[in-house]
Design a protein around this motif. Sequence first.
Motif, PDB file in Angstrom:
ATOM      1  N   ALA A  79       0.833  -1.210   0.000  1.00 38.65           N
ATOM      2  CA  ALA A  79       0.000   0.000   0.000  1.00 38.65           C
ATOM      3  C   ALA A  79       0.862   1.252   0.000  1.00 38.65           C
ATOM      4  O   ALA A  79       1.967   1.269   0.532  1.00 38.65           O
ATOM      5  CB  ALA A  79      -0.906   0.005   1.227  1.00 38.65           C
ATOM      6  N   THR A  80       0.339   2.292  -0.624  1.00 37.05           N
ATOM      7  CA  THR A  80       1.022   3.576  -0.633  1.00 37.05           C
ATOM      8  C   THR A  80      -0.022   4.674  -0.410  1.00 37.05           C
ATOM      9  O   THR A  80      -1.223   4.407  -0.474  1.00 37.05           O
ATOM     10  CB  THR A  80       1.785   3.769  -1.962  1.00 37.05           C
ATOM     11  OG1 THR A  80       2.352   5.074  -1.967  1.00 37.05           O
ATOM     12  CG2 THR A  80       0.858   3.627  -3.158  1.00 37.05           C
ATOM     13  N   THR A  81       0.428   5.900  -0.136  1.00 36.14           N
ATOM     14  CA  THR A  81      -0.542   6.972   0.097  1.00 36.14           C
ATOM     15  C   THR A  81      -0.413   8.088  -0.934  1.00 36.14           C
ATOM     16  O   THR A  81       0.657   8.295  -1.508  1.00 36.14           O
ATOM     17  CB  THR A  81      -0.361   7.622   1.500  1.00 36.14           C
ATOM     18  OG1 THR A  81       0.971   8.077   1.606  1.00 36.14           O
ATOM     19  CG2 THR A  81      -0.692   6.659   2.611  1.00 36.14           C
ATOM     20  N   HIS A  82      -1.536   8.750  -1.157  1.00 36.80           N
ATOM     21  CA  HIS A  82      -1.544   9.960  -1.995  1.00 36.80           C
ATOM     22  C   HIS A  82      -2.396  10.958  -1.206  1.00 36.80           C
ATOM     23  O   HIS A  82      -3.594  11.098  -1.436  1.00 36.80           O
ATOM     24  CB  HIS A  82      -2.156   9.643  -3.351  1.00 36.80           C
ATOM     25  CG  HIS A  82      -2.018  10.773  -4.330  1.00 36.80           C
ATOM     26  ND1 HIS A  82      -1.720  10.570  -5.640  1.00 36.80           N
ATOM     27  CD2 HIS A  82      -2.097  12.101  -4.164  1.00 36.80           C
ATOM     28  CE1 HIS A  82      -1.644  11.746  -6.251  1.00 36.80           C
ATOM     29  NE2 HIS A  82      -1.876  12.692  -5.370  1.00 36.80           N
ATOM     30  N   THR A  83      -1.750  11.629  -0.250  1.00 39.63           N
ATOM     31  CA  THR A  83      -2.511  12.455   0.684  1.00 39.63           C
ATOM     32  C   THR A  83      -2.674  13.896   0.207  1.00 39.63           C
ATOM     33  O   THR A  83      -1.962  14.349  -0.683  1.00 39.63           O
ATOM     34  CB  THR A  83      -1.835  12.470   2.075  1.00 39.63           C
ATOM     35  OG1 THR A  83      -0.478  12.830   1.892  1.00 39.63           O
ATOM     36  CG2 THR A  83      -1.927  11.131   2.746  1.00 39.63           C
ATOM     37  N   GLY A  84      -3.613  14.572   0.803  1.00 36.80           N
ATOM     38  CA  GLY A  84      -3.815  16.000   0.517  1.00 36.80           C
ATOM     39  C   GLY A  84      -4.327  16.273  -0.881  1.00 36.80           C
ATOM     40  O   GLY A  84      -4.001  17.293  -1.489  1.00 36.80           O
TER      41      GLY A  84
END
Lengths: 244, 303
Positions: B71-76
């Motif tokens: 899993a990875t994040t793409h925040t904001g």
Amino acid sequence: MIGAIWTWLTSTSSWSGDDGIPHRLLQHAGYSALVLVVAAAIAVPLGVWIGHSGHGRSLVTVANSLRAVPTLGLLFALTLVLQPHLQGNTAFLLPCVIALVLLAVPPILSGAYAGVEAVDPAARDAAKGVGMRPREVLRHVELPCALPLLMSGLRSAALQVIATATIAAYVGLGGLGRYLVDGIATNDYPRTGGGAVLVALFALVADIVGALVQARVVSPGLTGKGRRLARVDHPTVPSGATAS
Amino acid sequence: MKRTTVTIAVLAAALGLAACGSTSNPLGTGSASSSSSAAGGVVTVGSADFSESILLADIYAGALKAAGINATTHTGIGSREVYLKALTDGSVQIVPEYTGALALYYDKTFDKTDPAQVYDALKSLLPTGLTVLNRSAAEDNDSMAVTKATAEAKHLKTVEDLKTVAGSMTLGAPPEFQTRAQGIPGLARVYGVTFGTFRPLKGQQLVQALKNGQVDVANIFSTDPSYATDGFVALTDTKKLFGSQNVVPLVSTSVADKVAPVLNKVSAVLTTVKLAAMLKETDVDKKDPSAVAEEFLKANGLG
């Protein structure tokens, strides 16, 4: 949009109750008047003294540099610092008054100082020549001659304070700023626009009143509108007494 | 290489993935990575542009990683309008959401307030391709806060308890609270609570005014860090005037089965108090959200 603002401005519900235009306008005028009285009480004597004595000119420069302070930021900072020590409405009013006084002092101080400073040395010398003491010179010659610049300083301060007193609404106070803040918060743009129009109108009316007062209190001899213009321009002073 | 990119882009367009196709889409780079993520089995957790959403995305991604899911994040990413588009075009597969607000997004007349009813109704409102996993007990909702001293002195536990004492109290709330149906009119209608005076304030100003005693009751978010820092007491909204805003993972159906067991465990342990405490760490202590997320997961046996 203009139609919607007009509808808001003219609807009867906008003119009644605690959130009605008369009440908000009165609050706005109240904050502005309080601020101007406090600012004038500080800046007029100080400016006149600096202009009269020639001492402490650097104070004017310091005061002018205060104009660079963002009033809204200052208001929030003052609220955070002062509020824990205050009770009730004062906790909101005092920071607001201080922030606005700091906005109003520089133009009034500059006007008072520059007005007295710019008095024709010939007039000052003539007053001394007829035997006036320094205090009398100040009251009967320097102050009347300084009035046009002093008044314009006051008017410019009034204009700025009335326009900026809208920030009172950010710290939970009333005034016309409520329409701007509440209007934006509720997506009620006619209200926001109407509030802005009212602030602008109020500032303009206040300036016109200021201009009328100025026209009344300033000596006709200074404005060039008087009939005795010729005599004022060429006062009969003994040779050698003029500075120029 | 260039040709491959073009081919992928053309394919993507042909498949209708770029159906929203606006050139000003700030997620342009995200879309490119999604084609590779689909191949490599990477799940991307997106978030809105406020700290709580970012923190929740870090928690979800951390839990998935700990369970062996890539899993990875793409925040904001931005507002709801923007990140929902990212979810439908496949740039992200999971975003943290709030039950009531999301239901209201799909149905402008949505007026259910009970947590279970809101959650069930939300499921039926979602477009195909999207689903929600289990809801958590944690809520980011409107709340009525008082200081500990006020709560003890006036014996306040619920909003209803205000009824007899509100007349002599000052309410502090954002300006819109005065006219909003769930605001002052709602308090009067549902609880019969009418305050003596109203002071329009918001954000830090409101928190300070409550702390310093200029207002007696304040309308702040239930996860506001000040609950943790200043020891404010939240009055229970027994009649659900403020509706339900439970934190819930909104996921793409393509990954739902894979991530559900892990994220349901996260939702099971997440509470409003825990969320407020974590937000105090990210917003007040300025800690890195991913570090705060990791601590939370370790403490709850999910890390």
